[in-house]
Design an enzyme around this catalytic site. Structure first.
Site, PDB file in Angstrom:
ATOM      1  N   TYR A 124     -65.263  44.700  19.739  1.00  0.00           N
ATOM      2  CA  TYR A 124     -63.835  45.035  19.651  1.00  0.00           C
ATOM      3  C   TYR A 124     -63.695  46.537  19.864  1.00  0.00           C
ATOM      4  O   TYR A 124     -64.382  47.330  19.205  1.00  0.00           O
ATOM      5  CB  TYR A 124     -63.240  44.650  18.288  1.00  0.00           C
ATOM      6  CG  TYR A 124     -61.817  45.148  18.157  1.00  0.00           C
ATOM      7  CD1 TYR A 124     -60.752  44.438  18.732  1.00  0.00           C
ATOM      8  CD2 TYR A 124     -61.537  46.352  17.519  1.00  0.00           C
ATOM      9  CE1 TYR A 124     -59.453  44.926  18.663  1.00  0.00           C
ATOM     10  CE2 TYR A 124     -60.234  46.840  17.443  1.00  0.00           C
ATOM     11  CZ  TYR A 124     -59.198  46.118  18.023  1.00  0.00           C
ATOM     12  OH  TYR A 124     -57.918  46.593  17.964  1.00  0.00           O
TER      13      TYR A 124
ATOM     14  N   LYS B  57     -60.564  56.174  12.876  1.00  0.00           N
ATOM     15  CA  LYS B  57     -60.492  55.570  11.540  1.00  0.00           C
ATOM     16  C   LYS B  57     -60.662  56.556  10.362  1.00  0.00           C
ATOM     17  O   LYS B  57     -59.680  57.029   9.848  1.00  0.00           O
ATOM     18  CB  LYS B  57     -61.477  54.405  11.447  1.00  0.00           C
ATOM     19  CG  LYS B  57     -61.068  53.233  12.370  1.00  0.00           C
ATOM     20  CD  LYS B  57     -60.768  51.981  11.632  1.00  0.00           C
ATOM     21  CE  LYS B  57     -59.878  51.028  12.412  1.00  0.00           C
ATOM     22  NZ  LYS B  57     -60.493  50.392  13.581  1.00  0.00           N
TER      23      LYS B  57
HETATM   24  C1  PLP Z   1     -60.070  50.040  14.957  1.00  0.00           C
HETATM   25  C2  PLP Z   1     -61.005  50.175  16.109  1.00  0.00           C
HETATM   26  C3  PLP Z   1     -60.547  50.596  17.370  1.00  0.00           C
HETATM   27  C4  PLP Z   1     -59.093  50.857  17.663  1.00  0.00           C
HETATM   28  O1  PLP Z   1     -58.568  51.901  16.921  1.00  0.00           O
HETATM   29  P1  PLP Z   1     -56.968  52.023  16.737  1.00  0.00           P
HETATM   30  O2  PLP Z   1     -56.794  53.314  16.021  1.00  0.00           O
HETATM   31  O3  PLP Z   1     -56.541  50.821  15.961  1.00  0.00           O
HETATM   32  O4  PLP Z   1     -56.377  52.049  18.114  1.00  0.00           O
HETATM   33  C5  PLP Z   1     -61.487  50.726  18.382  1.00  0.00           C
HETATM   34  N1  PLP Z   1     -62.787  50.472  18.168  1.00  0.00           N
HETATM   35  C6  PLP Z   1     -63.259  50.076  16.969  1.00  0.00           C
HETATM   36  C7  PLP Z   1     -64.724  49.837  16.796  1.00  0.00           C
HETATM   37  C8  PLP Z   1     -62.376  49.900  15.910  1.00  0.00           C
HETATM   38  O5  PLP Z   1     -62.844  49.474  14.734  1.00  0.00           O
END
Ligand code: PLP
Length: 417
Positions: free
Chosen positions: A140, A263
Site C-alpha cells: 500500500y 505519518k
Molecule cells: C499512510 C501511507 C501512505 C499514504 O500516506 P497519506 O498521508 O495517507 O497520503 C503511503 N504509504 C504508506 C506505507 C502508508 O502507510
C-alpha cells in the site's frame, strides 16, 4: 435526495446507513476524549502518527513559537530555518548519503514525488521508455493516482480504478528461492521499461500488516542493484521507531536510493512528508538545462509550522528512549496477544517493534468488533481480516495493559461466537 445530517463526506465510508462517527473533543497522552465525556485509549496512535502521545508540550511550544514568527510562507524562491534544519537533521539520521530532502504535505504525494523522481531521472539521462514501476503484491502506497497504481493490484481500490491507472509490474516479495528467482526473471523481462522498484520495508502496513524479514528486504535491494534500478523505500508507516529501529531499512543494512517519510514525522500534529534522495539521484537533476529540474512544487510544501513540529519531534527522539519504549511495547504485545493464536478462528498473531497483529481465519464482523472495543474504552481500526495495535511509543503501562486486555477479550468473544 439522500437523508444525511452532515455536510461531511467521510473516508472509505459508504455514507448511506453509516453509523455516525464518534465526536472527539480533546486528546491527551494516549487518550481521546469524546463529546459525551467518555475517554478512549487510542490503540493506533491516530493512524500511526502520534508516536509521542497527544498534545506533547514540547511540540506544542514549538508550534506556538513558530505560529507567532511565521505560520507559513511560500517555498518557491524562499527558504527558512525550520526547513533547513529539519532537512539537515533527517539527512544526518538517515543511512548513507540520503542527503537531499524534498518536502510535501502527505504520504501519497511523497510517493508521487518518488515515482516522478525515478521516471524523470531516466528522462534526464536520455534513456527513453522507462516509465513503469515494479511493486509488490499486498503493498500500500497511498490514494493518489501514481501511488494507487503501485498498491496491491487485487485490492479493492486498485481493482475498481484499474482502467484509470498506469499499468505497473507486480511480483511477490522474495521470501524464498522460488519467489527470488521469479523477481529476478521479472526484472530481466521488463528491465528496459522499468524506472524503479518500490517496497515497504519489513511491514506492508495498510495492505494487511504483513511482515517480512530483513533478508527479504536485502534480496530486493540486491536485485535492484543487479538490474541497475533505483530502489524506493516507503517508510511512511515504518519510519520513526515503529519497527524498533528509527528506520526499518537499518535492520537490513539497506540504503535505498529514494526514501519516503510522513505519518509520524511531525509526531502526529501537522501534515508533512518528505522524499529523500541519495546524491547519485540528486546529481541526475543537476544540469545547465532548466527542464532537467525536478518538476514538482506543492503550494504548502515545507510549511514552517509543520517543520517546527517535526524538529520538536526529532528533539524528543534524541532526548527520550523511544526505541527502547518501542521494543518494550513489542514484548508486552507479544506476551499479551500471543496466546490468542491458539483460539479457533485465529490464523496468526505476529509482532514487530511496537506493532501487534491478530489475524482471523476470515474477515470478522468489523463493525461489531469496533463497537465491542469502544464499549470497553478502546479505539482501534480493524480492517480486512486483522485487528492490530500500534500505540503511541510513550503509552503508559496501564493504558497498554488496557489495550491488550480489551483486544484479548473481544477476540475471545468473537472466537466463541
Ligand atoms: C499512510 C501511507 C501512505 C499514504 O500516506 P497519506 O498521508 O495517507 O497520503 C503511503 N504509504 C504508506 C506505507 C502508508 O502507510
Amino acid at each position: 435526495m439522500p437523508a444525511h445530517d452532515t455536510h461531511l463526506w467521510r473516508p472509505y465510508t459508504q455514507m448511506k446507513g453509516a453509523a455516525p462517527p464518534l465526536e472527539a473533543v480533546r486528546t491527551h497522552g494516549s487518550r481521546i476524549v469524546l463529546a459525551d465525556g467518555r475517554e478512549l485509549v487510542d490503540g493506533i496512535a491516530s493512524w500511526w502518527t502520534a508516536v509521542h502521545g497527544y498534545n506533547h508540550p514540547h511540540i506544542r511550544e514549538a508550534l506556538v513559537a513558530q505560529s507567532e514568527a511565521m505560520p507559513h510562507v511560500m517555498f518557491g524562491g524562499l527558504t527558512h530555518a525550520p526547513a533547513e534544519r529539519l532537512a539537515a537533521r533527517l539527512a544526518a539520521l538517515l543511512p548513507g548519503d540520503l542527503d537531499h530532502v524534498f518536502f510535501t504535505d502527505s504520504g501519497s504525494v511523497a510517493v508521487e514525488v518518488a515515482l516522478k523522481m525515478a521516471v524523470q531521472l531516466w528522462i534526464n539521462r536520455g534513456v527513453a521508455g522507462r516509465t513503469r514501476i515494479l511493486a509488490f503484491r499486498e503493498g500500500y502506497h497511498g490514494d493518489t493516482l501514481g501511488a494507487m497504481s503501485v498498491c496491491d493490484p487485487e485490492e479493492g481500490m486498485h481493482r475498481r480504478f484499474g482502467a484509470y491507472l498506469p499499468a505497473q509490474v507486480f511480483c511477490d516479495l522474495p521470501r524464498d528461492a522460488g519467489t527470488t528467482a521469479a523477481l529476478d526473471a521479472a526484472l530481466a523481462r521488463h528491465g528496459r521499461e522499468l524506472a524503479a522498484i518500490i517496497v515497504e520495508p519489513l511491514v506492508q502496513g495498510a495492505g494487511g500488516m504483513r511482515m517480512h524479514g530483513p533478508e527479504t528486504l536485502a534480496s530486493v535491494a540486491r536485485l535492484a542493484r543487479r538490474h541497475g534500478l533505483p530502489l524506493i523505500l516507503d517508510e511512511i508507516f515504518t519510519g520513526f521507531g515503529r519497527t524498533g529501529t528509527l528506520f526499518a531499512c537499518e535492520q537490513a543494512g539497506v540504503t535505498p536510493d529514494i526514501l519516503c517519510l510522513s505519518k509520524a514525522l511531525t509526531g502526529g500534529t501537522l501534515a508533512l512528508a518528505a522524499t529523500v534522495a541519495r546524491t547519485e539521484i540528486f546529481a541526475g537533476f543537476w544540469s545547465d538545462d532548466p527542464a532537467a529540474a525536478l518538476m514538482h512544487g506543492p503550494t504548502f510544501m515545507a510549511n514552517p509550522l509543520a517543520c517546527a513540529a517535526a524538529n520538536a519531534s526529532l528533539d524528543l527522539f534524541a532526548r527520550e528512549p523511544r526505541l527502547e519504549q518501542a521494543r518494550a511495547i513489542g514484548k508486552r504485545l507479544a506476551a499479551g496477544l500471543g496466546p490468542l493464536a491458539r483460539l479457533p478462528g485465529i490464523r496468526d498473531v505476529r509482532t514487530l517493534g511496537a506493532i501487534g497483529v491478530v489475524q482471523f481465519e476470515s474477515p470478522p464482523d468489523l463493525a461489531a468488533l469496533k463497537r465491542a472495543l469502544v464499549a470497553r474504552g478502546t479505539w482501534v481500526r480493524p480492517f480486512g481480516d486483522i485487528l492490530y495495535l500500534t500505540p503511541a511509543l510513550t503509552i503508559g503501562a496501564g493504558d497498554l495493559d488496557h489495550l491488550v486486555e480489551s483486544v484479548g477479550a473481544v477476540v475471545r468473544e468473537a472466537a466463541s461466537a
